[in-house]
Design an enzyme around this catalytic site. Structure first.
Site, short mmCIF file in Angstrom:
data_model
loop_
_atom_site.label_atom_id
_atom_site.label_comp_id
_atom_site.label_asym_id
_atom_site.label_seq_id
_atom_site.Cartn_x
_atom_site.Cartn_y
_atom_site.Cartn_z
CB CYS A 1 -0.94 0.01 1.20
SG CYS A 1 -2.10 -1.39 1.23
CG HIS B 1 12.56 -1.62 2.73
ND1 HIS B 1 12.35 -2.84 3.34
CD2 HIS B 1 12.20 -1.78 1.44
CE1 HIS B 1 11.87 -3.70 2.45
NE2 HIS B 1 11.76 -3.08 1.29
CG HIS C 1 -4.34 20.24 4.70
ND1 HIS C 1 -5.58 20.57 5.24
CD2 HIS C 1 -3.91 21.36 4.04
CE1 HIS C 1 -5.87 21.82 4.91
NE2 HIS C 1 -4.88 22.32 4.19
CG HIS D 1 -2.63 3.41 3.74
ND1 HIS D 1 -3.42 3.26 2.62
CD2 HIS D 1 -2.48 2.16 4.27
CE1 HIS D 1 -3.73 1.98 2.48
NE2 HIS D 1 -3.17 1.30 3.46
CG HIS E 1 -18.03 6.10 5.87
ND1 HIS E 1 -18.93 6.62 4.95
CD2 HIS E 1 -18.79 5.48 6.83
CE1 HIS E 1 -20.16 6.34 5.33
NE2 HIS E 1 -20.11 5.66 6.46
CG ASN F 1 -6.84 -0.47 2.40
OD1 ASN F 1 -6.25 0.16 1.53
ND2 ASN F 1 -6.21 -1.21 3.28
#
Length: 522
Positions: A254, A333, A417, A421, A450, A454
Site C-alpha cells: 500500500c 524499509h 493537512h 493511508h 468510509h 482501503n
C-alpha cells in the site's frame, strides 16, 4: 495494509487441519491492535539520518544569511563609498578577476547541481460505477452463498466489517458480484483496464495534455502483474511514444504510491523538460481469499476497488497551473527484520488457497517503521524550536536518565493537512493518538475509508481530493502523505500548495461531499 479491529487485542481461532477443521487442534492467535507508544523509545541512529539530510543543505543555509548581510551593507553605502571602492578596485585588478572567476564558477556549479523543482500539475481518482457498490448485508449474504466459508469465518468477517470503518457504498469488482464468483485472468485484466484507463481519461481531459507528451510512466500494483505488464497496457491503449521510459512496480504493498512518486521524481531530475505520469492501483479480482484462515480473511473485508493517476512535471512553465510542488520524499524499509518482512505475506493456507496473511505483530511493526520515518523526516520539516526540544530531551535521556520521556515534536506545526493511508480504522485511531492530531486532521482519512474503503496505494489521493473538495487547501499549505506497505515499509511525501486549490472536474467526491463528514458508529 489493513487494521480492521478497534480493540486493543483480538483473539482469533484457526483450525490446524483441512477445510472442515479436521486433523488438528484449535490454535489461538492473539493479535495486538495498537501501535507502540512513541514516548517510550526513539533510536538515535534514525535522528542522525534526518540530520544528515539537513546537513546536505547546509551550504545553502549558510549562504542565505551571508547574502542578506551583504545586501544590507550595500544598501547603506553612499556615493562617496562607491567612488572609493571603484578607486580601490582599479589597483587590484588581479584580485577582482580571481574573485569574479570564483563567483562565476560557484554560480555555475550551483545552477547545474541544484535539484529541479517537481510540480504536481493535477491528478485524478477513479470512481467505479454505482452497480459495483456492496453493502454489509449484501457482502455477508454473498459470502454465505458461495459455500466457501464456514460459520466461524462468516462471523469473523461480520465483526471485522462492523468495526472496520467502511460505509455502505464501497466497491468490489464485477467478478465478485456473480454467484459463484468468476476470478479469471480476463476479469482481472478488465478490472485493471477500467480503473487505470478511467483515471487516465479524466487526467488527460482535465489537463489537456496529449498522451504523446508523456516521457515517463510509472505504474504500481502489488498483487496483479500480468504479461504484458500494466504499464505496457497503458502504452498500447494511449499509443504513447516509442522512447517512453516505463516502469512497473509490483509486490510493494500500500505504500507503493509514494515509492512511484519518488521514482518519478528521480527520473525527472535526469530527464529535462518532460512529464511523468504515475498510476497507482490494486487488483482485487484474482486476490480474493476463499478459505477459512482468519488472518487471511481481513483483506476481503477492507480492500476495495480504486486507483489514481498523477501528472508530474519539471517544466518551469507548469508552475503557473500546477497544484502542488514536491518538497520531500522519505522512505523507510524494515525488510532486514524477519518479522517485518513476513508481517504482510502472500501464501497458501493448509488447503492450498492463496491469500494475503496479516501477522499478529503488524501494528507493532508498523509503529516501528513509522517511528523511524518521522524521526528522519522531522529535521527536514519541523521548526527549529521543535527540533531543539526534541534533541535536548533525547540527549538528556541518553546521558542522564533512562526514564526521561523523549519530546514528541508537534507535527501540526509543520503540516496543515494529513493524508494517512486508510488501511483501517485502528491504524487511523492510533496515528491520531500517537501524533497528537485533532479529529479534523484525520477526517480525510476516516471519510475516505468510509466512502471508498482501503483502495491500497491510491487511498492518499482520495484523501487529498477530499481536502480540496472541502475547500480547505490554501496557498502555502503543506500536506503530509504517509503510507504503510508490505516489506515492511513506511513512506512519506510532503507537498506544498502553490495556490488556493479547487477540486478538479469529475472528482471522486463531486456528488457526495455535502454529506461528509458523517458520524461513524463505534
Amino acid at each position: 495494509m489493513g487494521g480492521g479491529n478497534q480493540n486493543d487485542t483480538t483473539t482469533t481461532t484457526t483450525n490446524g487441519g483441512g477445510p472442515n477443521g479436521g486433523g488438528g487442534g484449535d490454535i489461538q492467535i492473539q493479535q495486538s491492535r495498537r501501535l507502540p507508544d512513541f514516548l517510550q523509545s526513539v533510536n538515535l541512529k534514525y535522528v542522525k539520518l534526518g540530520y544528515h539530510y539537513l546537513m546536505t543543505h547546509l551550504l545553502t543555509l549558510c549562504l542565505i544569511p551571508l547574502m542578506a548581510v551583504s545586501l544590507i551593507e550595500a544598501a547603506q553605502m553612499n556615493p562617496e563609498d562607491l567612488r572609493q571602492l571603484w578607486f580601490h578596485l582599479q589597483y587590484n585588478l588581479v584580485s577582482v578577476i580571481i574573485c569574479s572567476a570564483f563567483l562565476v564558477f560557484g554560480s555555475t556549479v550551483y545552477i547545474m547541481t541544484r535539484p529541479r523543482p517537481i510540480y504536481l500539475v493535477d491528478y485524478a481518482c477513479y470512481r467505479p460505477q454505482a452497480h459495483l457498490q456492496v453493502r454489509y448485508k449484501q457482502f455477508m449474504e454473498h459470502s454465505r452463498l458461495t459455500g466457501d466459508f464456514d460459520e466461524s469465518s462468516l462471523e469473523f468477517q461480520r465483526k471485522i466489517l462492523e468495526r472496520s470503518g467502511l460505509g455502505e457504498e464501497t466497491y468490489v469488482p464485477e467478478a465478485m458480484h456473480y454467484l459463484p464468483p468468476r476470478p479469471s485472468m480476463a476479469a482481472a485484466r478488465e478490472e485493471a483496464e477500467q480503473v487505470m484507463f478511467g483515471a487516465l481519461d479524466s487526467l488527460f481531459l482535465n489537463t489537456t495534455i496529449r498522451p504523446k507528451d508523456i516521457g515517463i510512466l510509472v505504474v504500481n500494483c502489488s498483487l496483479f502483474n500480468p504479461t504484458p505488464s500494466l504499464s505496457a497496457m497503458i502504452v498500447n491503449k494511449y499509443k504513447l511514444r516509442g522512447n517512453i521510459r516505463s516502469f512497473n512496480l509490483g509486490g510493494m504493498g500500500c505504500s507503493a504510491g509514494v515509492i512511484a512518486v519518488d521514482l518519478a521524481k528521480d527520473l525527472l531530475q535526469v530527464h529535462r523538460n518532460t512529464y511523468a505520469v504515475v498510476v497507482s492501483t490494486e487488483n482485487i479480482t484474482q486476490n480474493w481469499y476463499f478459505g477459512n484462515k482468519k488472518s487471511m480473511l481481513i483483506p476481503n473485508c477492507l480492500f476495495r476497488v480504486g486507483g489514481a493517476a498523477v501528472l508530474l512535471s519539471n517544466k518551469s512553465v507548469d508552475r503557473r497551473r500546477a497544484k502542488y510542488k514536491l518538497v520531500h520524499c522519505v522512505r523507510t524499509h524494515r525488510g532486514s527484520d524477519d518479522k517485518a518482512f513476513q508481517c504482510v505475506y502472500q501464501e497458501q493456507d493448509d488447503t492450498g488457497k492463496v491469500g494475503v496473511s496479516l501477522s499478529k505483530d503488524l501494528m507493532a511493526i508498523a509503529g516501528g517503521a513509522l517511528k523511524t520515518n518521522i524521526t528522519t523526516l522531522g529535521p527536514l520539516v519541523l521548526p527549529v524550536s521543535e527540533q531543539l526540544l526534541f534533541f535536548a530531551t533525547l540527549v538528556a535521556k541518553k546521558l542522564f536518565n533512562a526514564k526521561v520521556k523523549p519530546y514528541i515534536p508537534d507535527f501540526k506545526l509543520a503540516f496543515d493537512h494529513f493524508c494517512i493511508h486508510a488501511g483501517g480504522r485502528a491504524v487511523i485511531d492510533e496515528l491520531e493518538k500517537n501524533l497528537q492530531l485533532l479529529p479534523v486532521h484525520v477526517e480525510a482519512s476516516r471519510m475516505t475509508l468510509h466512502r471508498f474503503g482501503n483502495t491500497s496505494s491510491s487511498s492518499i489521493w482520495y484523501e487529498l481530493a477530499y481536502i480540496e473538495a472541502k475547500g480547505r487547501m490554501r496557498k502555502g499549505n503543506r500536506v503530509w502523505q504517509i503510507a504503510f506497505g508490505s516489506g515492511f515499509k513506511c513512506n512519506s511525501a510532503v507537498w506544498e500548495a502553490l495556490r488556493n486549490v479547487k477540486p478538479s472536474p469529475k472528482g471522486p467526491w463531486e456528488d457526495c461531499i455535502h454529506r461528509y463528514p458523517v458520524q461513524i458508529v463505534t
